[in-house]
Design an enzyme around this catalytic site. Sequence first.
Site, PDB file in Angstrom:
ATOM      1  N   CYS A  76      21.201  54.959  43.649  1.00 22.29           N
ATOM      2  CA  CYS A  76      22.084  54.148  44.532  1.00 22.29           C
ATOM      3  C   CYS A  76      21.952  52.661  44.517  1.00 22.29           C
ATOM      4  O   CYS A  76      22.254  52.259  43.568  1.00 22.29           O
ATOM      5  CB  CYS A  76      21.754  54.388  45.988  1.00 22.29           C
ATOM      6  SG  CYS A  76      22.906  54.071  47.109  1.00 22.29           S
ATOM      7  N   HIS A 174      22.710  60.295  45.832  1.00 17.96           N
ATOM      8  CA  HIS A 174      21.246  60.923  46.289  1.00 17.96           C
ATOM      9  C   HIS A 174      20.902  62.003  45.778  1.00 17.96           C
ATOM     10  O   HIS A 174      21.268  62.902  46.457  1.00 17.96           O
ATOM     11  CB  HIS A 174      21.224  60.361  47.756  1.00 17.96           C
ATOM     12  CG  HIS A 174      21.387  59.163  48.131  1.00 17.96           C
ATOM     13  ND1 HIS A 174      20.383  58.047  48.280  1.00 17.96           N
ATOM     14  CD2 HIS A 174      22.501  58.255  48.419  1.00 17.96           C
ATOM     15  CE1 HIS A 174      20.865  56.860  48.635  1.00 17.96           C
ATOM     16  NE2 HIS A 174      22.097  57.037  48.757  1.00 17.96           N
ATOM     17  N   GLU A 176      17.941  63.247  46.052  1.00 20.45           N
ATOM     18  CA  GLU A 176      17.083  63.629  47.069  1.00 20.45           C
ATOM     19  C   GLU A 176      17.736  64.147  48.382  1.00 20.45           C
ATOM     20  O   GLU A 176      17.021  64.898  49.390  1.00 20.45           O
ATOM     21  CB  GLU A 176      15.925  62.490  47.329  1.00 20.45           C
ATOM     22  CG  GLU A 176      16.430  61.402  48.274  1.00 20.45           C
ATOM     23  CD  GLU A 176      17.382  60.473  47.530  1.00 20.45           C
ATOM     24  OE1 GLU A 176      17.919  59.415  48.196  1.00 20.45           O
ATOM     25  OE2 GLU A 176      17.837  60.520  46.450  1.00 20.45           O
TER      26      GLU A 176
END
Length: 192
Positions: A76, A174, A176
Amino acid sequence: MIAILKYNGGNVSSVQNALNRLGAESIITDDFELIKKADKVIFPGVGEASSTMKILKEKGLDQLIPSLKQPVLGICLGMQLMCKNNEEGNTVGMGIFDCNVKKFPSLDLVPHMGWNTVLDLKSPLFSEISEEDDLYFVHSFYCELSENTTSVCDYILPFSASLQKDNFFATQFHPEKSGKVGNKMLENFLKI
């Protein structure tokens, strides 16, 4: 050992939690020697470009990151600061990737927030991941398409969803926060 860069940017613990779920050992650090010795480095980020770059410069991380030889993953804002210039705060980036970061035109809802697909997958990060898989985005600025683009997302306009140059990898989305698909992508990064 995976070094997660510590620089007062957001989302650092989410990345560490995702690595923990994969059984990967990691440390959140701004110690140059630990970063240089790490097998892999992750540069996550949520925040504002100019204030984040100021902190990176104060810590000397803006010079260290481009000099790293092991695989590095920017996420990001981490990806955006690895580019040349950023319209957010008129910020000069690290110039690892030969592209600029621009603000989305307000033709639709900004920020681009939520799940989206990515196309034209060209990176080892996407091993066993398909164009039908959704990934999680949240951003108001985007990286232009360039020779470093390894996947494309279309929201208002086509932009780089991921970039790669030499040992540097980066994603606008993202991993994650992208469930099983994101976990697979992090696993792929750990295998590089």
